[in-house]
Motif scaffolding. Structure first.
Motif, short mmCIF file in Angstrom:
data_model
loop_
_atom_site.label_atom_id
_atom_site.label_comp_id
_atom_site.label_asym_id
_atom_site.label_seq_id
_atom_site.Cartn_x
_atom_site.Cartn_y
_atom_site.Cartn_z
N UNK A 92 0.82 -1.21 0.00
CA UNK A 92 0.00 0.00 0.00
C UNK A 92 0.85 1.25 0.00
N UNK A 93 2.00 1.21 0.68
CA UNK A 93 2.92 2.34 0.68
C UNK A 93 3.63 2.50 -0.65
N UNK A 94 3.91 1.40 -1.31
CA UNK A 94 4.49 1.46 -2.66
C UNK A 94 3.47 2.09 -3.62
N UNK A 95 2.23 1.65 -3.51
CA UNK A 95 1.16 2.24 -4.32
C UNK A 95 1.07 3.74 -4.04
N UNK A 96 1.21 4.13 -2.78
CA UNK A 96 1.18 5.54 -2.43
C UNK A 96 2.27 6.35 -3.10
N UNK A 97 3.45 5.76 -3.25
CA UNK A 97 4.54 6.45 -3.94
C UNK A 97 4.19 6.71 -5.39
N UNK A 98 3.68 5.70 -6.09
CA UNK A 98 3.26 5.86 -7.47
C UNK A 98 2.14 6.89 -7.58
N UNK A 99 1.21 6.80 -6.68
CA UNK A 99 0.05 7.70 -6.69
C UNK A 99 0.48 9.15 -6.53
N UNK A 100 1.32 9.42 -5.54
CA UNK A 100 1.74 10.80 -5.28
C UNK A 100 2.64 11.34 -6.38
N UNK A 115 7.20 0.32 4.67
CA UNK A 115 7.47 0.19 3.24
C UNK A 115 8.83 0.78 2.92
N UNK A 116 9.19 0.77 1.64
CA UNK A 116 10.47 1.31 1.23
C UNK A 116 10.46 1.67 -0.24
N UNK A 117 11.60 2.14 -0.71
CA UNK A 117 11.74 2.44 -2.13
C UNK A 117 11.64 1.17 -2.96
N UNK A 118 12.04 0.07 -2.39
CA UNK A 118 11.79 -1.27 -2.93
C UNK A 118 11.41 -2.17 -1.75
N UNK A 119 10.80 -3.30 -2.05
CA UNK A 119 10.49 -4.28 -1.02
C UNK A 119 11.11 -5.61 -1.44
N UNK A 218 13.73 5.78 2.49
CA UNK A 218 12.57 6.34 1.79
C UNK A 218 12.31 7.78 2.24
N UNK A 219 12.32 8.01 3.53
CA UNK A 219 12.07 9.36 4.05
C UNK A 219 13.14 10.34 3.56
N UNK A 220 14.37 9.89 3.48
CA UNK A 220 15.46 10.75 3.01
C UNK A 220 15.29 11.10 1.53
N UNK A 221 14.71 10.20 0.76
CA UNK A 221 14.59 10.39 -0.69
C UNK A 221 13.46 11.34 -1.06
N UNK A 222 12.48 11.54 -0.17
CA UNK A 222 11.32 12.40 -0.45
C UNK A 222 11.53 13.74 0.25
N UNK A 223 11.53 14.79 -0.52
CA UNK A 223 11.80 16.12 0.04
C UNK A 223 10.83 16.46 1.16
N UNK A 224 11.40 16.81 2.32
CA UNK A 224 10.60 17.25 3.45
C UNK A 224 9.90 16.16 4.23
N UNK A 225 10.10 14.90 3.89
CA UNK A 225 9.39 13.82 4.56
C UNK A 225 9.85 13.69 6.01
N UNK A 226 8.91 13.33 6.86
CA UNK A 226 9.18 13.09 8.28
C UNK A 226 9.15 11.59 8.55
N UNK A 227 10.07 11.12 9.36
CA UNK A 227 10.14 9.71 9.72
C UNK A 227 9.81 9.54 11.20
N UNK A 228 8.90 8.62 11.50
CA UNK A 228 8.59 8.27 12.89
C UNK A 228 8.65 6.75 13.03
N UNK A 229 9.27 6.31 14.11
CA UNK A 229 9.39 4.88 14.39
C UNK A 229 8.45 4.50 15.53
#
Length: 257
Positions: A92-100, A115-119, A218-229
């Motif tokens: 679903x997160x991969x789909x979200x990347x394509x969608x956005x 998710x990630x840039x690849x799975x 993934x978070x580093x690759x998307x401008x401005x993305x926030x990462x929470x664990x």
């Protein structure tokens, strides 16, 4: 309700905020039951079944990740929603990347979980696809339980785990195989720079299926993305930590509505 061939639920079609929820490989929209309950009642919360999952029929041909993303847009179109938030977990997160990346004007905010840039790897996904077609999904259910849930959650909530595994065992082998093939052809590195939606990346600290290091990349690759664990959670972190997961999604969507 259906959008062409997809089955989805819409909690409040007239709501001022629409959040579409994309599920993990081998699950159905029921994985979002607690988010549907916990997100604001005035919002329109829309979980859906991927092709071949839950009540959505098999695709006539093997879909791509872009096809899955187009399915999300078809749901929004049927609902009459121009801009919406999207939260996807795993595939679903991969789909979200394509969608956005491909529909930047439609996405108000984006949450990418577990998710990630690849799975996995391309060859690993091709091998898994072939084995599922040959042997069915029972073996992947046995493999998935300790990857989807922490030891503690499996001990404390055996009924939840049993239900998820029963669904995976019953699903059509070709649906699981098709999704693996779609993932095998996806590389988020080439589209990450096209994502402009405000993005929150969520990772379970004990996720073996999509490790937190991949979420950080993934978070580093998307401008401005926030990462929470999320603590004490594996792959289905929305199921293991429903209150924390939902609060983070709500705050992110609210901030960018």
């Amino acid at each position: 309700m259906t959008a062409s061939h997809l089955w989805y639920q819409s909690s409040n079609p007239q709501g001022p905020v629409t959040v579409i929820l994309g599920s993990s490989l081998g699950t159905d929209r029921a994985m979002w039951s607690e988010q549907v309950e916990l997100l604001p009642r005035e919002w329109n919360v829309v979980p859906f079944d991927l092709r071949g999952h839950g009540l959505s029929p098999l695709s006539p041909q093997t879909p791509t990740i872009d096809d899955f993303a187009d399915d999300v847009v078809s749901i929004a179109d049927e609902l009459g929603v121009d801009r919406f938030a999207f939260c996807g977990l795993s595939i679903g997160g991969v789909i979200g990347q394509s969608l956005a990346a491909r529909y930047p004007d439609r996405i108000s905010s984006l949450v990418l979980a577990s998710t990630g840039l690849t799975i996995l790897t391309r060859q690993g996904l091709l091998d898994r696809s072939a084995r599922v077609l040959n042997e069915g999904t029972a073996w992947i259910a046995e493999l998935s339980a300790p990857r989807w849930f922490t030891d503690r959650f499996r001990a404390d909530h055996p009924d939840v785990v049993r239900t998820k595994m029963q669904h995976l065992r019953r699903m059509p082998a070709r649906a699981y195989s098709d999704a693996c093939l779609a993932l095998s052809e996806f590389d988020g590195h080439v589209i990450a720079s096209d994502i402009v939606a405000p993005t929150l990346v969520l990772a379970g600290d004990q996720d073996l299926a999509t490790p937190a290091a991949g979420s950080a990349e993934l978070a580093k690759a998307i401008a401005g993305a926030e990462l929470r664990t999320l603590p004490d959670s594996a792959h289905l972190c929305n199921v293991e930590q429903p209150e924390l997961f939902t609060d983070l999604v709500r705050e992110h969507v609210e901030a960018h509505r």
